[in-house]
Write a protein that holds these residues in place. Structure first.
Motif, PDB file in Angstrom:
ATOM      1  N   ASP A  93       0.854  -1.188   0.000  1.00 21.21           N
ATOM      2  CA  ASP A  93       0.000   0.000   0.000  1.00 21.21           C
ATOM      3  C   ASP A  93       0.892   1.241   0.000  1.00 21.21           C
ATOM      4  O   ASP A  93       1.653   1.470   0.940  1.00 21.21           O
ATOM      5  CB  ASP A  93      -0.894  -0.028   1.236  1.00 21.21           C
ATOM      6  CG  ASP A  93      -1.865   1.128   1.318  1.00 21.21           C
ATOM      7  OD1 ASP A  93      -1.566   2.221   0.794  1.00 21.21           O
ATOM      8  OD2 ASP A  93      -2.932   0.938   1.919  1.00 21.21           O
ATOM      9  N   VAL A  96       0.590   3.637   3.130  1.00 21.39           N
ATOM     10  CA  VAL A  96       1.257   3.145   4.343  1.00 21.39           C
ATOM     11  C   VAL A  96       2.770   3.296   4.200  1.00 21.39           C
ATOM     12  O   VAL A  96       3.445   3.839   5.086  1.00 21.39           O
ATOM     13  CB  VAL A  96       0.881   1.668   4.617  1.00 21.39           C
ATOM     14  CG1 VAL A  96       1.687   1.097   5.766  1.00 21.39           C
ATOM     15  CG2 VAL A  96      -0.614   1.542   4.883  1.00 21.39           C
ATOM     16  N   SER A  99       3.931   6.982   4.112  1.00 20.12           N
ATOM     17  CA  SER A  99       3.954   7.663   5.413  1.00 20.12           C
ATOM     18  C   SER A  99       5.251   7.343   6.167  1.00 20.12           C
ATOM     19  O   SER A  99       5.786   8.191   6.867  1.00 20.12           O
ATOM     20  CB  SER A  99       2.725   7.322   6.246  1.00 20.12           C
ATOM     21  OG  SER A  99       2.738   5.989   6.680  1.00 20.12           O
ATOM     22  N   TYR A 124      -0.983   8.535   5.308  1.00 20.58           N
ATOM     23  CA  TYR A 124      -1.459   7.186   5.614  1.00 20.58           C
ATOM     24  C   TYR A 124      -2.948   7.030   5.298  1.00 20.58           C
ATOM     25  O   TYR A 124      -3.390   6.002   4.805  1.00 20.58           O
ATOM     26  CB  TYR A 124      -1.181   6.888   7.093  1.00 20.58           C
ATOM     27  CG  TYR A 124      -1.558   5.511   7.543  1.00 20.58           C
ATOM     28  CD1 TYR A 124      -0.648   4.468   7.459  1.00 20.58           C
ATOM     29  CD2 TYR A 124      -2.823   5.251   8.065  1.00 20.58           C
ATOM     30  CE1 TYR A 124      -0.986   3.186   7.882  1.00 20.58           C
ATOM     31  CE2 TYR A 124      -3.175   3.980   8.488  1.00 20.58           C
ATOM     32  CZ  TYR A 124      -2.246   2.947   8.393  1.00 20.58           C
ATOM     33  OH  TYR A 124      -2.596   1.691   8.804  1.00 20.58           O
TER      34      TYR A 124
END
Length: 174
Positions: A93, A96, A99, A124
């Motif tokens: 992802d 994710v 971040s 995120y």
């Protein structure tokens, strides 16, 4: 916006942007280049201003003032897709992963720990709207959707965002 300029000129930021460009070399639509990142930054900031939310954002997040708030919003927009290359490479992802990458870059541009937390949470959260997301995460999500004119794209039928209904008429309403 000196810290945003430092961010744009950061070697790690530019390395990740180069990796995204490399992965998207053959892509025909939805490039995640600097122009997209800047568009998302500007739209997110406009959304905050148009709804008279700048003072609220400053107070809610414990920011030092208008310039800090603007830099935080722009940094979130400029970094929101920074992990996209890893999604292409390994299927992770990108929000994710991005971040996490942002946590390494932001202090190099003198963002303090509170600002880093605000920005990284928004990155995120930016992929999927939810009732529990942060103020900036929600604005970033909307700005990302508004930055694309999917209804005019000749590759619309091939787009996973359109197929997954992440872009719709309702996302254009604010």
């Amino acid at each position: 916006m000196k810290r945003v300029e430092l961010l744009i000129n950061d070697s790690l930021y530019n390395e990740y942007m180069r990796r995204i460009e490399e992965e998207e070399r053959e892509a025909k639509f939805c490039h995640h280049d600097f122009h997209h990142h800047l568009d998302v930054s500007r739209i997110a900031y406009i959304l905050v201003l148009e709804h008279n939310d700048l003072k609220y954002f400053i107070k809610e997040c414990g920011l030092t003032g208008k310039l800090a708030a603007k830099e935080v919003i722009y940094a979130a927009g400029l970094l929101h897709d920074i992990g996209k290359w890893k999604e292409y490479k390994a299927g992770v992802d990108h929000a994710v992963y991005g971040s996490r990458l942002a946590r390494d870059i932001l202090p190099r541009a003198f963002f303090n720990p509170n600002e880093v937390d605000i920005i990284c949470r928004a990155i995120y959260e930016h992929r999927n709207i939810s009732k529990d997301m942060s103020f900036l995460g929600e604005r970033l999500h909307r700005a990302d959707n508004l930055s694309r004119n999917c209804s005019e794209c000749e590759y619309r039928s091939q787009c996973t965002k359109v197929k997954n209904k992440e872009i719709s008429v309702s996302t254009l309403e604010y």
